[in-house]
Design a protein around this motif. Structure first.
Motif, mmCIF file in Angstrom:
data_model
loop_
_atom_site.group_PDB
_atom_site.id
_atom_site.type_symbol
_atom_site.label_atom_id
_atom_site.label_comp_id
_atom_site.label_asym_id
_atom_site.label_seq_id
_atom_site.Cartn_x
_atom_site.Cartn_y
_atom_site.Cartn_z
ATOM 1 N N ARG A 12 84.194 -12.840 -21.485
ATOM 2 C CA ARG A 12 83.711 -11.908 -20.454
ATOM 3 C C ARG A 12 84.577 -11.943 -19.215
ATOM 4 N NH1 ARG A 12 82.299 -11.222 -15.843
ATOM 5 N NH2 ARG A 12 82.600 -13.442 -15.441
ATOM 6 N N ARG A 13 85.098 -10.826 -18.848
ATOM 7 C CA ARG A 13 85.802 -10.652 -17.591
ATOM 8 C C ARG A 13 85.262 -9.386 -16.939
ATOM 9 N NH1 ARG A 13 90.626 -12.770 -16.357
ATOM 10 N NH2 ARG A 13 89.821 -12.220 -14.303
ATOM 11 N N SER A 14 85.445 -9.287 -15.644
ATOM 12 C CA SER A 14 85.075 -8.039 -14.984
ATOM 13 C C SER A 14 86.193 -7.055 -15.282
ATOM 14 C CB SER A 14 84.926 -8.265 -13.481
ATOM 15 O OG SER A 14 83.787 -9.060 -13.257
ATOM 16 N N ARG A 16 87.899 -3.454 -15.142
ATOM 17 C CA ARG A 16 87.887 -2.292 -14.221
ATOM 18 C C ARG A 16 88.418 -1.023 -14.866
ATOM 19 N NH1 ARG A 16 88.157 -7.324 -11.326
ATOM 20 N NH2 ARG A 16 86.456 -7.245 -9.835
ATOM 21 N N GLN A 68 84.974 3.877 -7.780
ATOM 22 C CA GLN A 68 85.772 2.689 -8.101
ATOM 23 C C GLN A 68 86.039 2.695 -9.606
ATOM 24 O OE1 GLN A 68 83.973 -1.266 -8.047
ATOM 25 N NE2 GLN A 68 82.251 -0.444 -6.908
ATOM 26 N N CYS A 189 81.511 -4.635 -16.157
ATOM 27 C CA CYS A 189 81.862 -5.059 -14.792
ATOM 28 C C CYS A 189 80.636 -4.905 -13.908
ATOM 29 C CB CYS A 189 83.011 -4.228 -14.216
ATOM 30 S SG CYS A 189 83.505 -4.825 -12.573
ATOM 31 N N PRO A 190 80.141 -6.020 -13.353
ATOM 32 C CA PRO A 190 79.018 -5.907 -12.415
ATOM 33 C C PRO A 190 79.542 -5.328 -11.112
ATOM 34 C CG PRO A 190 79.795 -8.178 -12.487
ATOM 35 C CD PRO A 190 80.645 -7.404 -13.463
ATOM 36 N N MET A 191 78.729 -4.469 -10.489
ATOM 37 C CA MET A 191 79.168 -3.870 -9.216
ATOM 38 C C MET A 191 78.027 -3.829 -8.210
ATOM 39 S SD MET A 191 81.289 -0.592 -10.624
ATOM 40 C CE MET A 191 80.611 -0.583 -12.263
ATOM 41 N N GLU A 192 78.352 -4.237 -6.993
ATOM 42 C CA GLU A 192 77.400 -4.015 -5.904
ATOM 43 C C GLU A 192 78.039 -3.167 -4.804
ATOM 44 O OE1 GLU A 192 76.148 -7.902 -4.687
ATOM 45 O OE2 GLU A 192 78.165 -8.481 -4.055
ATOM 46 N N GLY A 193 79.300 -2.793 -5.034
ATOM 47 C CA GLY A 193 79.976 -1.884 -4.110
ATOM 48 C C GLY A 193 79.554 -0.461 -4.433
ATOM 49 N N MET A 213 72.146 -4.412 -9.435
ATOM 50 C CA MET A 213 73.576 -4.160 -9.618
ATOM 51 C C MET A 213 73.781 -3.031 -10.613
ATOM 52 S SD MET A 213 75.028 -7.420 -11.790
ATOM 53 C CE MET A 213 73.958 -8.729 -11.196
ATOM 54 N N ARG A 229 91.924 -15.393 -14.600
ATOM 55 C CA ARG A 229 90.655 -15.716 -13.939
ATOM 56 C C ARG A 229 90.875 -16.763 -12.861
ATOM 57 N NH1 ARG A 229 85.234 -15.085 -16.696
ATOM 58 N NH2 ARG A 229 86.101 -15.991 -18.586
ATOM 59 N N ARG A 231 89.044 -19.496 -10.374
ATOM 60 C CA ARG A 231 87.862 -20.240 -9.950
ATOM 61 C C ARG A 231 88.339 -21.390 -9.074
ATOM 62 N NH1 ARG A 231 85.858 -16.288 -11.650
ATOM 63 N NH2 ARG A 231 84.081 -16.053 -13.053
HETATM 64 C C1 LIG Z 1 76.910 -9.278 -7.850
HETATM 65 C C2 LIG Z 1 78.332 -8.897 -8.138
HETATM 66 C C3 LIG Z 1 78.876 -7.760 -7.566
HETATM 67 C C4 LIG Z 1 80.170 -7.352 -7.867
HETATM 68 N N1 LIG Z 1 80.638 -6.169 -7.352
HETATM 69 C C5 LIG Z 1 81.828 -5.711 -7.776
HETATM 70 C C6 LIG Z 1 82.263 -4.419 -7.402
HETATM 71 O O1 LIG Z 1 81.588 -3.676 -6.696
HETATM 72 N N2 LIG Z 1 83.454 -3.977 -7.866
HETATM 73 C C7 LIG Z 1 84.240 -4.742 -8.684
HETATM 74 O O2 LIG Z 1 85.297 -4.276 -9.081
HETATM 75 N N3 LIG Z 1 83.860 -5.994 -9.052
HETATM 76 C C8 LIG Z 1 82.674 -6.477 -8.633
HETATM 77 N N4 LIG Z 1 82.233 -7.712 -9.045
HETATM 78 C C9 LIG Z 1 83.063 -8.511 -9.955
HETATM 79 C C10 LIG Z 1 83.675 -9.733 -9.279
HETATM 80 O O3 LIG Z 1 84.700 -9.350 -8.409
HETATM 81 C C11 LIG Z 1 84.165 -10.667 -10.386
HETATM 82 O O4 LIG Z 1 83.060 -11.131 -11.113
HETATM 83 C C12 LIG Z 1 84.958 -11.867 -9.827
HETATM 84 O O5 LIG Z 1 86.132 -11.456 -9.241
HETATM 85 C C13 LIG Z 1 85.262 -12.880 -10.931
HETATM 86 O O6 LIG Z 1 86.002 -12.287 -11.987
HETATM 87 P P1 LIG Z 1 85.500 -12.327 -13.505
HETATM 88 O O7 LIG Z 1 84.153 -11.649 -13.533
HETATM 89 O O8 LIG Z 1 86.538 -11.552 -14.298
HETATM 90 O O9 LIG Z 1 85.396 -13.751 -13.940
HETATM 91 C C14 LIG Z 1 80.965 -8.146 -8.739
HETATM 92 C C15 LIG Z 1 80.421 -9.304 -9.283
HETATM 93 C C16 LIG Z 1 79.125 -9.663 -9.005
HETATM 94 C C17 LIG Z 1 78.542 -10.890 -9.661
#
Ligand SMILES: Cc1cc2nc3c(=O)[nH]c(=O)nc-3n(C[C@H](O)[C@H](O)[C@H](O)COP(=O)(O)O)c2cc1C
Length: 241
Positions: A12-14, A16, A68, A189-193, A213, A229, A231
């Motif tokens: 799992r990665r975020s 985009r 986004q 990809c989780p997003m709160e933006g 989210m 990644r 951390r």
């Molecule tokens: C609650 C939450 C909100 C996030 N909002 C955004 C977002 O709006 N846009 C985005 O591109 N990534 C967003 N992310 C992703 C994080 O940037 C990402 O999880 C972090 O950089 C770690 O990378 P990984 O998920 O690939 O391990 C969000 C993650 C979380 C948990």
């Protein structure tokens, strides 16, 4: 073949940027069925999951998320919604479930343990969740702070605390979902933006609901993973006590 838990977590990665390949609605739905198996505070399940597959609605939500890339290129979207306002309904559902499990008998025949479980939802939950303009929460907070000088007490009793409680559980469900998606080679990809008010309007959500989210879903383009990644060192966050 589904990945093992550790492999899914590592995969799992975020993401985009997603490929144009469509997702199987049923598979995504199955991952949401895994989401609701997440632990939830008092088992109140104050959440809803909007699985958005309609491309026009996806576009509107992406626009409300500042276009986004994780939202714009997603093939489907999942909106994790907190419904703190449903606490009465959910408490009642728990009572009904417990009564059925206990064997639908007169109140007098319930064991001590059964009575406690029922009163948890009939009395303790209302005493914590009932609110009026945040005033009742402040009274509870003051009361428990004083009692807490003499013995351990539950302190998360203000209106703002209850919001955190509900969002915490919703976040756990979101993670269950994302790991389940990773296990079958789907990306998220989780997003709160996001503009949460606009998204609530698009989905016709009530005023009292809150968006926990937005989750973009699709299959990753290699360029959709923005670098390795990162951390902070594990030793800096791991505290063995
Ligand atoms: C609650 C939450 C909100 C996030 N909002 C955004 C977002 O709006 N846009 C985005 O591109 N990534 C967003 N992310 C992703 C994080 O940037 C990402 O999880 C972090 O950089 C770690 O990378 P990984 O998920 O690939 O391990 C969000 C993650 C979380 C948990």
């Amino acid at each position: 073949m589904e990945k093992l838990v550790s492999d899914a977590i590592a995969y799992r990665r975020s993401v985009r940027v997603y490929k144009d390949d469509p997702l199987d609605n049923d598979k995504v739905r199955k991952c949401l069925e895994n989401a609701v198996l997440a632990p939830t505070s008092s088992n109140l399940q104050l959440w809803e999951f909007y699985h958005v597959v309609d491309t026009e609605i996806c576009k509107k939500i992406a626009k409300a998320s500042f276009n986004q890339p994780a939202a714009r290129t997603a093939k489907q979207l999942v909106v994790v919604v907190v419904r703190k306002d449903l606490w009465r309904k959910r408490a009642k559902a728990n009572v009904n479930f417990l009564k059925k499990a206990f064997g639908n008998k007169p109140d007098s025949q319930y064991s001590k343990k059964e009575k406690f479980a029922l009163s948890y939802y009939k009395k303790i939950m209302p005493s914590i969740y009932t609110e009026f303009l945040g005033i009742l929460g402040m009274i509870r907070y003051f009361f428990f702070s004083v009692v807490g000088l003499f013995r351990p007490v539950y302190r998360q009793v203000r209106s703002s605390d209850m919001r955190i409680v509900a969002h915490k559980s919703a976040g756990l469900a979101a993670e269950n979902f994302m790991i389940s998606m990773a296990a079958i080679g789907y990306d998220t990809c989780p997003m709160e933006g996001i503009d949460s008010l606009r998204i609530k309007k698009i989905l016709g959500l009530p005023y009292a609901s809150e968006i926990n989210m937005l989750i973009g879903c699709g299959i990753r383009e290699d360029s959709g993973v923005y670098g390795p990644r990162f951390r902070v060192p594990f030793e800096s966050v791991y505290k063995l006590v």
